[in-house]
Scaffold this motif. Structure first.
Motif, PDB file in Angstrom:
ATOM      1  N   SER A 108       0.928  -1.384   0.108  1.00 10.10           N
ATOM      2  CA  SER A 108      -0.089   0.009   0.186  1.00 10.10           C
ATOM      3  C   SER A 108       0.915   1.301   0.129  1.00 10.10           C
ATOM      4  O   SER A 108       1.842   1.284   0.729  1.00 10.10           O
ATOM      5  N   GLY A 153      -3.141   0.857   3.908  1.00  9.04           N
ATOM      6  CA  GLY A 153      -2.447   0.205   5.012  1.00  9.04           C
ATOM      7  C   GLY A 153      -2.934   0.894   6.121  1.00  9.04           C
ATOM      8  O   GLY A 153      -3.052   0.164   7.163  1.00  9.04           O
ATOM      9  N   SER A 202      -4.816  -1.602   9.086  1.00  7.32           N
ATOM     10  CA  SER A 202      -4.295  -1.497  10.464  1.00  7.32           C
ATOM     11  C   SER A 202      -5.346  -1.180  11.383  1.00  7.32           C
ATOM     12  O   SER A 202      -5.222  -1.755  12.615  1.00  7.32           O
ATOM     13  N   CYS A 206       2.429  -3.698   6.493  1.00  2.00           N
ATOM     14  CA  CYS A 206       2.309  -3.066   5.382  1.00  2.00           C
ATOM     15  C   CYS A 206       3.656  -2.942   4.668  1.00  2.00           C
ATOM     16  O   CYS A 206       4.503  -2.604   5.267  1.00  2.00           O
ATOM     17  N   THR A 239       5.231  -0.667   1.984  1.00  2.89           N
ATOM     18  CA  THR A 239       5.340   0.410   1.192  1.00  2.89           C
ATOM     19  C   THR A 239       6.410   0.855   0.524  1.00  2.89           C
ATOM     20  O   THR A 239       7.593   0.136   0.470  1.00  2.89           O
ATOM     21  N   SER A 262       0.660  -1.847  13.934  1.00  6.30           N
ATOM     22  CA  SER A 262       0.979  -2.631  12.686  1.00  6.30           C
ATOM     23  C   SER A 262       2.542  -2.543  12.272  1.00  6.30           C
ATOM     24  O   SER A 262       3.340  -1.346  12.880  1.00  6.30           O
TER      25      SER A 262
END
Length: 348
Positions: free
Chosen positions: A68, A73, A77, A89, A91, A108
């Protein structure tokens, strides 16, 4: 008075902003940022997690994982924290600091991919990391927003019907194109509706979603460095591509009137007003979808040094848009209604 026990149970569906006084066009902006995740991605996140639950894919030791650029995300979360799941996540460096901190505050884990793949950019690197991770450990469950049909089904079931209830005489719908979940869900629903609605996708210059040459993009949310598997172009009547400089200008123009929206919304509004100007669409009912609000963009889109370093010191000077072009799909003329396209066999 709403009373909830889970954060994903609340999502304001019925707030619109009339942009006529700001941009001179009759355009209603559907605000999707008024929920505890702060964006439209709450719908897709909820649908994907609950679909995995119904399928029996989630075990007590499962770790949800997703790629994400930010908003999904945060939504995942929030849902993971509420339901007691763990979430990772994946990223990249374009993800806003405030977004990363929000995910971490919700418990997260965030992994930032530093390098790009030669063909797939940051997204390709993120996906490669997830594939390797899942291959090495079966505790990880990849929700895969880019291929998961629950992504578009969330908007088929919720977003499009909500717009139809508010605007029963809708003519035009402008939807930003990222994973194309929102775009495909709304387009499929309106294809089945009782009257024709023209679906206009809004993409970023440098995105390859609808073809073209990949380019450098710094604003997360819309655009893809690989073509999204969920996309079916037969449901899309027009595409507008918007340069990031025009996104920045639109965001600041809205902010000067008291509306602080995110970069994706700036892109959608810029593309929509450009299309309406080009097609002299007076008298038609038009809605655009605003994916999120702007608080998480204060250190980027709304930070003068960041903007000037990337787009030049005069990017916010008043003047006409620098680069927004309308790309046509197929042989249809601008005046041709979607109903004619449907009669030519564009059904799924």
């Amino acid at each position: 008075m709403p009373v909830i026990s889970a954060p994903y149970a609340f999502n304001e569906e019925e707030l619109y902003v009339d942009l006529r006084s700001i941009f001179g066009h009759s355009l209603f902006l559907k605000c999707e940022g008024f929920n505890f995740a702060g964006s439209i991605k709450l719908k897709a996140a909820t649908e994907m997690v609950e679909s995995a639950e119904r399928a029996g894919d989630l075990r007590p030791d499962t770790v949800l994982v997703e790629s994400s650029s930010g908003n999904l995300g945060v939504a995942l979360s929030m849902i993971a924290a509420s339901k007691g799941y763990r979430f990772l996540c994946v990223t990249d460096s374009r993800c806003n600091l405030a977004t990363r901190l929000m995910m971490e505050a919700l418990g997260s884990q965030v992994h930032v991919v530093a390098d790009q793949e030669s063909n797939g950019g940051f997204l390709g690197a993120r996906l490669a990391y997830i594939r390797n991770l899942c291959a090495s450990d079966d505790h990880y469950l990849w929700l895969s927003q880019y291929t998961n049909p629950s992504n578009w089904k969330a908007h088929y079931r919720r977003t499009a019907p909500a717009i139809a209830r508010a605007f029963p005489r809708l003519d035009l719908l402008f939807v930003g194109a990222g994973t194309t979940g929102t775009l495909m869900g709304c387009a499929r629903w309106f294809r089945e509706w009782h009257r024709p609605v023209r679906i206009i996708a809004v993409d970023s210059v440098g995105s390859v979603t609808f073809g073209g040459t990949p380019g450098h993009r710094m604003i997360p949310g819309l655009g893809m460095s690989v073509q999204p598997p969920l996309l079916d172009e037969s449901y899309v009547d027009d595409v507008v591509r918007v340069a990031e400089a025009d996104t920045i200008r639109t965001c600041h123009r809205l902010a000067k009137r008291g509306f602080v929206f995110g970069g994706s919304t700036g892109t959608v509004v810029s593309g929509a007003t450009d299309w309406l100007t080009r097609h002299q669409a007076q008298g038609r009912t038009a809605v655009a979808i605003a994916p999120d609000l702007g608080e998480r963009y204060l250190d980027t889109v709304y930070h003068d040094n960041w903007v000037q370093d990337l787009y030049g010191e005069h990017v916010l000077d008043p003047g006409p848009p620098v680069d927004a072009d309308v790309a046509r799909l197929g042989p249809t003329s601008p005046a041709e209604p979607p109903s004619r396209r449907r009669r030519r066999g564009h059904d799924a």
